[in-house]
Scaffold this motif. Structure first.
Motif, short mmCIF file in Angstrom:
data_model
loop_
_atom_site.label_atom_id
_atom_site.label_comp_id
_atom_site.label_asym_id
_atom_site.label_seq_id
_atom_site.Cartn_x
_atom_site.Cartn_y
_atom_site.Cartn_z
N GLU A 167 0.86 -1.17 0.00
CA GLU A 167 0.00 0.00 0.00
C GLU A 167 0.90 1.21 0.00
O GLU A 167 1.89 1.26 0.73
CB GLU A 167 -0.89 0.00 1.23
N SER A 168 0.57 2.19 -0.83
CA SER A 168 1.40 3.38 -0.89
C SER A 168 0.55 4.63 -1.02
O SER A 168 -0.64 4.57 -1.32
CB SER A 168 2.38 3.28 -2.07
N SER A 169 1.19 5.75 -0.79
CA SER A 169 0.53 7.05 -0.92
C SER A 169 1.43 7.95 -1.74
O SER A 169 2.63 8.04 -1.50
CB SER A 169 0.30 7.66 0.47
N LEU A 170 0.81 8.62 -2.71
CA LEU A 170 1.52 9.59 -3.53
C LEU A 170 1.05 10.99 -3.17
O LEU A 170 -0.13 11.21 -2.89
CB LEU A 170 1.28 9.34 -5.02
N SER A 171 1.96 11.94 -3.20
CA SER A 171 1.61 13.34 -2.95
C SER A 171 0.76 13.85 -4.10
O SER A 171 1.13 13.70 -5.27
CB SER A 171 2.87 14.18 -2.82
N SER A 172 -0.38 14.46 -3.78
CA SER A 172 -1.24 15.00 -4.83
C SER A 172 -0.60 16.21 -5.49
O SER A 172 -0.92 16.56 -6.63
CB SER A 172 -2.61 15.37 -4.26
N GLN A 173 0.33 16.87 -4.82
CA GLN A 173 0.98 18.06 -5.36
C GLN A 173 2.18 17.73 -6.23
O GLN A 173 2.36 18.32 -7.28
CB GLN A 173 1.38 19.00 -4.23
N THR A 174 3.00 16.79 -5.77
CA THR A 174 4.25 16.51 -6.49
C THR A 174 4.24 15.18 -7.24
O THR A 174 5.08 14.95 -8.09
CB THR A 174 5.44 16.49 -5.51
N GLY A 175 3.34 14.29 -6.87
CA GLY A 175 3.34 12.96 -7.47
C GLY A 175 4.41 12.06 -6.88
O GLY A 175 4.55 10.91 -7.28
N GLN A 176 5.15 12.55 -5.90
CA GLN A 176 6.22 11.79 -5.25
C GLN A 176 5.62 10.80 -4.25
O GLN A 176 4.55 11.03 -3.69
CB GLN A 176 7.17 12.73 -4.51
N LEU A 177 6.34 9.74 -4.00
CA LEU A 177 5.92 8.74 -3.04
C LEU A 177 6.03 9.30 -1.63
O LEU A 177 7.10 9.76 -1.22
CB LEU A 177 6.80 7.48 -3.17
N ASN A 178 4.92 9.30 -0.89
CA ASN A 178 4.95 9.70 0.53
C ASN A 178 5.43 8.54 1.39
O ASN A 178 6.25 8.71 2.28
CB ASN A 178 3.56 10.14 1.00
N TYR A 179 4.83 7.36 1.17
CA TYR A 179 5.22 6.19 1.93
C TYR A 179 4.72 4.94 1.21
O TYR A 179 3.85 5.00 0.36
CB TYR A 179 4.66 6.22 3.35
N ALA A 180 5.31 3.83 1.59
CA ALA A 180 4.85 2.52 1.12
C ALA A 180 4.91 1.56 2.30
O ALA A 180 5.85 1.60 3.10
CB ALA A 180 5.73 2.01 -0.01
N VAL A 181 3.89 0.74 2.43
CA VAL A 181 3.83 -0.27 3.49
C VAL A 181 3.76 -1.63 2.81
O VAL A 181 2.96 -1.84 1.90
CB VAL A 181 2.58 -0.07 4.38
N LEU A 182 4.61 -2.52 3.25
CA LEU A 182 4.69 -3.85 2.67
C LEU A 182 4.20 -4.86 3.70
O LEU A 182 4.65 -4.87 4.84
CB LEU A 182 6.16 -4.14 2.33
N GLY A 183 3.24 -5.69 3.29
CA GLY A 183 2.74 -6.75 4.17
C GLY A 183 3.04 -8.11 3.56
O GLY A 183 2.77 -8.33 2.39
N ILE A 184 3.63 -8.99 4.36
CA ILE A 184 4.00 -10.32 3.89
C ILE A 184 3.33 -11.35 4.78
O ILE A 184 3.54 -11.35 6.00
CB ILE A 184 5.53 -10.53 3.92
#
Length: 175
Positions: free
Chosen positions: A40-57
């Motif tokens: 699961e990840s979140s992108l900045s609506s202003q820059t399109g840059q990755l805010n964070y990513a969470v990995l579940g295994i």
């Protein structure tokens, strides 16, 4: 993708299994799923840059006490069989193997050092597959995985398509 390779390598390091990876990131042993990976990840609506990513295994080390439910018993499995005496040390070693291997890939993701191992462990390359997108099902043959980890497929009309992670679900017809 790097996490799938790390999990497959870790399973191989602690067991006699030879894990394969079903594109994009499901790990199979003996043609049954033993691990699923979600991101699961979140992108900045202003820059399109990755805010964070969470990995579940999620790894099935042992089967449930009552066995897998009817709905998944033909497709799900575990690394070890029911009744296996799997110590906490073996479970800890599996976790340590996954984390250590993933960290080695993660700290230099741009090198894609995991890609050759990912392709080598592919459960799909060379197989006939069904591509499921909503209500649409298309037949194809999996040809390769490209440098961006997209699945290269040949459709029944002989056109070539590159599939990315968000586009489709894949079902294997002839494992």
């Amino acid at each position: 993708v790097a996490a799938a390779v790390a999990v497959a390598e870790a399973i191989e390091a602690i067991s006699e299994k030879k894990p394969k990876i079903k594109w994009v990131n499901d790990v199979f042993c003996e043609n049954k799923k033993v691990c699923g990976i979600l991101t699961e990840s979140s992108l900045s609506s202003q820059t399109g840059q990755l805010n964070y990513a969470v990995l579940g295994i999620g790894i099935n080390v042992l089967p449930p006490e009552d066995g897998f439910p009817e709905t998944i018993k033909d497709i799900a499995s575990s690394i070890f069989d029911a009744g296996s005496n799997i110590s906490i040390e073996i479970q800890a070693k599996l976790i340590a193997e996954v984390l250590g291997r993933f960290w080695n890939y993660y700290k230099d993701l741009s090198s894609k050092s995991f890609l050759s191992e990912y392709k080598k462990r592919s459960l799909l390359i060379g197989k006939k597959i069904s591509i499921i997108a909503g209500e649409t099902v298309e037949k194809a043959r999996a040809l390769d995985i490209d440098d961006q980890c997209r699945l290269k497929v040949e459709m029944t009309d002989y056109t070539i398509r590159l599939l990315s992670s968000g586009d489709v679900s894949i079902r294997i017809e002839d494992i």
